[in-house]
Design a protein around this motif. Structure first.
Motif, short mmCIF file in Angstrom:
data_model
loop_
_atom_site.label_atom_id
_atom_site.label_comp_id
_atom_site.label_asym_id
_atom_site.label_seq_id
_atom_site.Cartn_x
_atom_site.Cartn_y
_atom_site.Cartn_z
N UNK A 111 0.89 -1.17 0.00
CA UNK A 111 0.00 0.00 0.00
C UNK A 111 0.92 1.21 0.00
N UNK A 112 1.16 1.80 -1.18
CA UNK A 112 2.03 2.97 -1.22
C UNK A 112 1.46 4.06 -0.32
N UNK A 113 2.33 4.80 0.34
CA UNK A 113 1.87 5.88 1.22
C UNK A 113 0.87 6.77 0.46
N UNK A 114 -0.21 7.11 1.15
CA UNK A 114 -1.28 7.86 0.52
C UNK A 114 -2.39 7.00 -0.01
N UNK A 243 -8.49 11.44 -5.28
CA UNK A 243 -7.74 12.65 -5.56
C UNK A 243 -6.33 12.55 -4.99
N UNK A 244 -5.38 13.09 -5.72
CA UNK A 244 -3.99 13.17 -5.26
C UNK A 244 -3.62 14.63 -5.02
N UNK A 245 -2.83 14.85 -3.99
CA UNK A 245 -2.18 16.15 -3.85
C UNK A 245 -1.14 16.31 -4.95
N UNK A 246 -0.70 17.54 -5.13
CA UNK A 246 0.32 17.81 -6.15
C UNK A 246 1.57 16.96 -5.91
N UNK A 247 2.01 16.90 -4.65
CA UNK A 247 3.27 16.20 -4.37
C UNK A 247 3.13 14.69 -4.54
N UNK A 248 1.96 14.12 -4.25
CA UNK A 248 1.77 12.70 -4.51
C UNK A 248 1.68 12.45 -6.01
N UNK A 249 1.00 13.32 -6.73
CA UNK A 249 0.90 13.17 -8.18
C UNK A 249 2.29 13.14 -8.83
#
Length: 323
Positions: A111-114, A243-249
């Motif tokens: 499970x990747x972080x996020x 939804x992803x934050x910019x940094x996760x994207x």
């Protein structure tokens, strides 16, 4: 021009720029309509024999989740770390991890972080944290598998992340990278036009532009804002990240120089994709990616989700990991 005008002109320009950035950041993120082929494929993935969640502690103190599938016969010489696609979790990779375990690999579906049971859904703390998490996971696994050869298997965005890893310092720990229909970036020739029935992800372009501009100024404020939305069904909210934050994207995907990364590590990389992939242009993997070094296997009758659970795909994944 009066001295007050001379002094105020730069301030006015700064004010206008700040207002423009604020307007870009304020653009709302819209979710695309559900993409039925992805939902149908995800729900078709067998969940029988799914390993229980285990956890390890990352360097920031967060406990992150994975599922361990011991190798048939108890073998400990080969270990596959398996990453899911965008918005998903280790559930998506159950069939692939199970097939690898039956073939003699200990398989760890992450499970990747996020995502899933790891951290805050849809966000990470900084770009590069996922690579740090992987380094911490490898160190954790070395306690039980001190001499195992490592393979990374990644699907879609997880495949793009696999390429990012290959180009990073932690990539040196891996002998093989098996990328399943990998996302190679929005400019890559492997992407189909993201419109209509094939629209899986909807980025907030104005917000992304503003955050890129701020980043060039050394300002990381705002990178926790949502920047991309996925075409999940609302009823799938408990199992997916919409939804992803910019940094996760940015982090859960390929490096900016995906071509250079493939040239540098091409001999360690194999790509498996379905010819019927509705999100990726499978023929472009053969046409544009194979000349950079990776071996490419294209499977008839397999779509974007089918590459993680269809029998022919599972055979190809195991064969690629063994080479």
């Amino acid at each position: 021009m009066a001295w007050t005008q001379i002094l105020l002109s730069p301030l006015a320009a700064v004010g206008v720029g700040a207002l423009a950035l604020a307007a870009l950041l304020a653009q709302p993120l819209a979710s695309p309509p559900p993409l039925e082929s992805i939902h149908a494929g995800a729900t078709a993935i067998p969940q029988d024999g799914k390993a229980e969640l285990s956890r390890f502690q990352a360097r920031d103190g967060t406990w992150l989740a994975y599922r361990l599938y011991p190798a048939a016969g108890g073998a400990r010489d080969r270990l596959a770390v398996v990453y899911h696609g965008s918005s998903a979790s280790s559930d998506e990779m159950n069939a692939a991890a199970s097939a690898l375990a039956k073939a003699g690999f200990a398989a760890v579906a992450v499970d990747a972080r996020g995502h899933g049971a790891s951290g805050s859904r849809g966000d990470i703390a900084y770009v590069g944290q996922l690579e740090d998490d992987l380094a911490d996971l490898v160190a954790h696994l070395r306690g039980d598998y001190p001499d195992a050869r490592l393979t990374l298997v990644g699907h879609s965005s997880g495949g793009g992340f696999g390429l990012r890893v290959a180009a990073s310092p932690v990539g040196a720990a891996f002998d093989r990278f098996v990328l399943l229909a990998p996302y190679l970036g929005y400019r890559a020739p492997t992407n189909r036009p993201a419109t209509g029935a094939g629209l899986w992800a909807a980025p907030d372009i104005p917000r992304i532009v503003a955050l890129v501009m701020l980043g060039r100024l050394g300002i990381d404020w705002g990178q926790s804002l949502p920047a991309i939305a996925f075409a999940n069904r609302p009823e799938a909210a408990m199992a997916t990240v919409s939804r992803y934050s910019y940094r996760l994207m940015i982090d859960y995907g390929p490096p900016q120089d995906w071509e250079g990364a493939l040239r540098a590590a091409g001999g360690k990389i194999e790509i498996v994709a379905g010819r019927d992939d509705e999100l990726m242009d499978a023929e472009a993997y053969q046409r544009a990616v194979a000349p950079l070094g990776p071996r490419v296997t294209l499977l008839p009758g397999v779509d974007h989700m089918g590459v993680v659970y269809k029998p022919a795909a599972l055979e190809a994944i195991v064969a690629a990991a063994r080479r």
